[in-house]
Design an enzyme around this catalytic site. Sequence first.
Site, short mmCIF file in Angstrom:
data_model
loop_
_atom_site.label_atom_id
_atom_site.label_comp_id
_atom_site.label_asym_id
_atom_site.label_seq_id
_atom_site.Cartn_x
_atom_site.Cartn_y
_atom_site.Cartn_z
N GLY A 1 0.75 -1.08 -0.07
CA GLY A 1 0.01 0.05 0.03
C GLY A 1 0.96 1.31 0.00
N PHE A 2 0.78 2.04 -0.93
CA PHE A 2 1.58 3.30 -0.91
C PHE A 2 1.04 4.68 -1.08
CE2 PHE A 2 5.67 5.18 -2.66
CZ PHE A 2 6.36 4.97 -1.43
N GLY A 3 -0.10 4.72 -0.61
CA GLY A 3 -1.01 5.82 -0.50
C GLY A 3 -0.21 6.71 0.69
N GLU B 1 -12.45 5.14 5.11
CA GLU B 1 -12.84 4.09 6.17
C GLU B 1 -13.41 4.90 7.31
OE1 GLU B 1 -10.15 1.02 7.48
OE2 GLU B 1 -8.76 1.78 6.29
N TYR C 1 5.96 7.62 -7.83
CA TYR C 1 4.56 7.17 -7.66
C TYR C 1 3.68 8.31 -8.04
CZ TYR C 1 0.15 6.15 -5.08
OH TYR C 1 -1.33 5.74 -5.07
N LYS D 1 -8.44 -1.27 11.76
CA LYS D 1 -9.37 -0.44 12.68
C LYS D 1 -10.45 -1.22 13.27
CE LYS D 1 -8.44 4.22 10.55
NZ LYS D 1 -9.46 5.37 9.86
N HIS E 1 -17.68 4.87 8.89
CA HIS E 1 -18.22 4.85 10.36
C HIS E 1 -19.30 5.73 10.70
CE1 HIS E 1 -15.04 2.08 12.11
NE2 HIS E 1 -14.25 2.72 11.28
N LEU F 1 -0.21 6.75 4.03
CA LEU F 1 0.24 5.97 5.01
C LEU F 1 1.59 5.02 4.46
CD1 LEU F 1 -0.65 5.82 7.98
CD2 LEU F 1 -1.77 3.65 7.54
N THR G 1 -7.99 6.22 3.99
CA THR G 1 -8.27 6.54 5.26
C THR G 1 -9.54 7.25 5.80
OG1 THR G 1 -5.90 6.47 5.80
CG2 THR G 1 -7.14 7.35 7.64
#
Length: 340
Positions: A22-24, A203, A67, A133, A207, A26, A200
């Site tokens: 994963g290279f977003g 996500e 990227y 999470k 919620h 975070l 993120t």
Amino acid sequence: MNAEQVMDFSNFPQAKRIGVLGFGGLGQAAAKVLAPKKEMILVTVADKKGYAYSPEGLNAKECIATYHSQGSVGYLDIFGTLTNYSIQDLIESGHPVDGYFLALPNLPNDFIASVAQQFIKSGWRGVLVDAIKRTSAVEQLLKMKEELQAAGITYMTGCGATPGLLTAAAALAAQSYSEIHQVEITFGVGIANWEAYRATIREDIAHMPGYSTETARAMTDAEVEALLDRTNGVLTLENMEHADDVMLELAGICPRDRVTVGGVVDTRNPKKPLSTNVKITGRTFEGKISTHTFTLGDETSMAANVCGPAFGYLKAGIGLHQRGIYGIFTAAEIMPQFVR
């Protein structure tokens, strides 16, 4: 022992070879965190369209620049490989990697578990760490304990900020009490531009009342922008499904219904809208009711509070793995080890 001797890294064992999936936002932050470390070396990163691998270590700045300019680390000169099955192809490549940080979005809710299954089926042995999470997502992984043990994989789950750093702080603070009445985690996150952390933010939206992991995942960037316009860029989250609850219950600290998690995310301002903290209220053996509060410095970013612990738990996991201890562990069970 003088200061020079304290900072002498020459006697350290060979640096552990680390990968970031994963290279977003975070994943890129994780690469920056690893760059100055002596005990860990970033040898591979993967994104949706490709991966890069170098046994001598990748340059974080070059990976991030590639990227941003071309859309994938797969375009990196010499070290890059373009593929739409980057995680699968990287695992099957057989490149030696001691541990991976799964800096992946967990949309859909079983995505991280499906990645863990790929590692199990490949025959790879090593250490995995996530910053997952949701309670239900961690529960899926906990059910894989025996499979992970049989595969020779040491898996550290829920090892970001919350769950992770704050869960561990709660587990430690709980020792003052005979009974825990409440664990209340409140976080504040400030980012200048939501697009740097798209996964993120989605996500977090999942919620919110009226949203789910499926609806959040299906939202276009324009729809996310429209939602943020309606809220002035601020997301207020209450009573979240956060795995701190199952992790503290599993560690014997308190029943999960005594754990609450909520917070405020400002997607247009790097300053935190409120200080991130955990409050642990309980009764001491003398019958006194008291509250411990652990507050994170406002200057520490979400990325710092997620990636630092993740690698600390990855180091702890490597120590367990070297001793032949496999299976799954949470941030409330194992102390992280500082990565130098």
